[in-house]
Design an enzyme around this catalytic site. Structure first.
Site, PDB file in Angstrom:
ATOM      1  N   PRO A 138       0.786  -1.240   0.000  1.00  0.00           N
ATOM      2  CA  PRO A 138       0.000   0.000   0.000  1.00  0.00           C
ATOM      3  C   PRO A 138       0.819   1.291   0.000  1.00  0.00           C
ATOM      4  CG  PRO A 138       0.124  -0.879   2.207  1.00  0.00           C
ATOM      5  CD  PRO A 138       0.838  -1.866   1.325  1.00  0.00           C
ATOM      6  N   GLU A 139       2.128   1.185  -0.143  1.00  0.00           N
ATOM      7  CA  GLU A 139       2.983   2.369  -0.038  1.00  0.00           C
ATOM      8  C   GLU A 139       2.567   3.497  -0.987  1.00  0.00           C
ATOM      9  OE1 GLU A 139       5.675  -1.106   1.187  1.00  0.00           O
ATOM     10  OE2 GLU A 139       3.976  -0.742  -0.150  1.00  0.00           O
ATOM     11  N   VAL A 140       2.123   3.143  -2.207  1.00  0.00           N
ATOM     12  CA  VAL A 140       1.765   4.161  -3.199  1.00  0.00           C
ATOM     13  C   VAL A 140       0.605   5.016  -2.719  1.00  0.00           C
ATOM     14  CG1 VAL A 140       0.117   2.729  -4.493  1.00  0.00           C
ATOM     15  CG2 VAL A 140       1.429   4.513  -5.692  1.00  0.00           C
ATOM     16  N   LEU A 144       4.455   6.931  -1.314  1.00  0.00           N
ATOM     17  CA  LEU A 144       5.733   6.213  -1.260  1.00  0.00           C
ATOM     18  C   LEU A 144       5.750   5.119  -2.323  1.00  0.00           C
ATOM     19  CD1 LEU A 144       6.104   5.936   2.621  1.00  0.00           C
ATOM     20  CD2 LEU A 144       7.337   7.488   1.091  1.00  0.00           C
TER      21      LEU A 144
END
Length: 264
Positions: A138-140, A144
């Protein structure tokens, strides 16, 4: 012995549990330090033949790194331009430790594995997941990118599937994770412990020397030309064939009995 990790050994299996359930077992610097210490303890213990890595509770295997910790690092102005700083960082020390574990490692996923937690699971040799577990990067979603775990995930997942994970930040089921190479087996939640324990027992009955040498060779040939791979593997096979464990294994096979491996 540890504050953020539980460590226990029984019947040749070292069970290491990420023990921050209130924080979804998120990776702190302290947890990484203690996890690496637990790995070292398991590697040095001849009684340990297999490692099982899991997370406390059923909510999360590991939710990755604390975003608050990342912000703190930025506020303190820590730099990764210095190679020594890179090697000292928690992600570097953690993800580069797996090839040298010396023992097979099984990830037991009773909870979700996301972000760095997905990388942690994917770094293990085998991944057994409950059928209601979710996986994701889930960084995006917070601006990120899963930089550190790409080195691990890209070794397991074809590019088209990897990019979908990275671009969307959406979670996938354990069954989808199996289809793309992130998960070894998916079992009903009620059967998770029995399957992990059974698999660990099967592996623990093999030659510790054969497992260690074979696992080391697996990582040693990665990225090398075919000719170098074959030459390296031939040398390893000749050395292993002369071991006491190999002689015992062959004798046991010819005599129709179970081998008694000593790890030498």
């Amino acid at each position: 012995m540890f504050e953020t990790v539980l460590y226990e050994v029984a019947e040749g299996v070292a069970r290491i549990t990420l023990n921050r359930p209130e924080a979804r077992n998120a990776l702190s610097d302290q947890m990484v330090d203690e996890l690496l210490e637990a790995f070292g303890r398991a590697r040095a213990d001849d009684a340990v033949r297999v490692i099982v890595l899991t997370g406390a509770g059923d909510r999360a295997f590991c939710a990755g790194a604390d975003l608050g910790g990342l912000g703190q690092a930025q506020r303190e102005g820590r730099s990764v331009a210095d190679p020594d700083a890179v090697r000292a960082s928690a992600p570097y020390r953690l993800f580069t430790a797996f090839p040298g574990l010396g023992k097979p490692i099984i990830a037991r996923l009773a909870g979700h594995a996301v972000a760095g937690g997905l990388g942690l699971a994917a770094a293990c040799d085998l991944v057994i997941a409950a059928d209601d577990v979710k996986l994701g990067t889930p960084e995006v979603n917070v601006g990120l990118w899963p930089m550190m775990i790409m080195a691990i995930v890209n070794r397991n997942v074809p590019p088209k599937h990897a990019f979908k994970l990275y671009y969307t930040g959406q979670r996938i089921s354990a069954a989808e994770g199996r289809e793309i190479g992130l998960v070894t087996e998916v079992v009903p939640r009620a059967e998770l412990d029995a399957r992990v324990d059974g698999l660990a027992r099967v592996i623990a009955a093999k030659s510790p020397l054969g497992l260690r040498k074979g696992r080391e060779a697996f990582f040693a040939i990665e990225g090398r030309p075919l000719e170098d791979q074959v030459a390296h593997l031939l040398g390893e096979l000749v050395e292993l064939a002369g071991s006491a464990d190999a002689k015992e294994g062959i004798s046991a096979f010819l005599e129709g009995r179970e081998p008694n491996f000593q790890g030498r």
